[in-house]
Design an enzyme around this catalytic site. Sequence first.
Site, PDB file in Angstrom:
ATOM      1  N   CYS A  91       0.833  -1.204   0.000  1.00 22.39           N
ATOM      2  CA  CYS A  91       0.000   0.000   0.000  1.00 22.39           C
ATOM      3  C   CYS A  91       0.872   1.260   0.000  1.00 22.39           C
ATOM      4  O   CYS A  91       1.883   1.324  -0.704  1.00 22.39           O
ATOM      5  CB  CYS A  91      -0.896  -0.103   1.245  1.00 22.39           C
ATOM      6  SG  CYS A  91      -2.403   0.849   1.268  1.00 22.39           S
ATOM      7  N   SER A  92       0.508   2.257   0.813  1.00 20.09           N
ATOM      8  CA  SER A  92       1.263   3.508   0.836  1.00 20.09           C
ATOM      9  C   SER A  92       2.626   3.360   1.515  1.00 20.09           C
ATOM     10  O   SER A  92       3.380   4.344   1.613  1.00 20.09           O
ATOM     11  CB  SER A  92       0.450   4.607   1.523  1.00 20.09           C
ATOM     12  OG  SER A  92       0.027   4.193   2.798  1.00 20.09           O
TER      13      SER A  92
END
Lengths: 205, 205
Positions: free
Chosen positions: B115-116
């Site tokens: 993800c981030s």
Amino acid sequence: MFDRPLQVVILLYPGIEILDFAGPYEVFSVATRIALRDGLSAHAPFIVRTAAASRELLTARYDLRVQPDAQFDDELPCDVLIVPGGVIDQPMNDPDTLAWVRRMAMTTGLLTSVCSGALILAKAGLLEGQSVTTHWADIQELRESYPDLDVQENVPYVDAGSLVTSAGISAGIDMSLHLVARLLGADAARTTARQMQYEWQDMPG
Amino acid sequence: MFDRPLQVVILLYPGIEILDFAGPYEVFSVATRIALRDGLSAHAPFIVRTAAASRELLTARYDLRVQPDAQFDDELPCDVLIVPGGVIDQPMNDPDTLAWVRRMAMTTGLLTSVCSGALILAKAGLLEGQSVTTHWADIQELRESYPDLDVQENVPYVDAGSLVTSAGISAGIDMSLHLVARLLGADAARTTARQMQYEWQDMPG
């Protein structure tokens, strides 16, 4: 749409399978964030809390240590009770856990299990005569121990109205998305799945 | 097959997305259990540990409190480093976290993000010129902030050899299963996915 946040309570215990509780925790939390962001709800649709015998740190399966939000003797409103699976020896042999599950089940609108959590519900006497499912590795044990149950296999979950049981581990995510669809609408569930980048399709019916 | 357990280290920080760390944690742990059960490995193939700035309890996103196994100044062997995403303000603005990630990256054989988490690796200066991915909502920011990157979209993960980045939240599960396939074999990964009742197919190539 309901006019107040629904209280989601997740049982924790030593030996609990991490994804069994983390999957549903994530789904209801992301659904809440999405609903507020997209204006689907004027208030948080769900409040997620964990509960265990005590508020002390406990060790989940594979040694992850988690601190529960509440303990059994707290006054804890509950609209959705989630009973996860894992290494279930501790809760299966602990009268306090079984009594707490029974007590919570009397007032909750929605009683649910993930994976071998169904065996905890069965032992607590909460499944009698119901249509249920569990992890594929536990299907036979559930059938043999509770011959009055209609134990279904090869389904991610069984929605029997106020009782919803799911298959193993990841199936708790599928079940939770289904409950979001039921409680908050299909769009909210699809947006939640997309936010989680989880491949999901609600079961028909 | 490798001749000793591989050390999997998962970064934790305040605001971390629960499933971003719990998904990979579950995959490598289940793979270990399955490998020992089925005799695929004479020793535990993976040892999973979490690490954070301190060993004190920390609050993940949505208020789950978790206690890390190790802290940054511990001597921590690491073969696979996993950097999850979530609310990344704290790690993005903390020189100690960025320095720790850089230090770990120098010795680990496999640097990964969920993800981030890719934005943390980028800020730490560890992605230069690489082919990567991230959560769909962060693709644009990653492209604009780091124009030298080849940012891929609509893929669950990008395997660039010693660097493997994944898309959002659940994609950390897909990436981890892919790494189990790479490190332990396709059968082990399929059996792990089946144990988790997770719908998964390894990407070709």
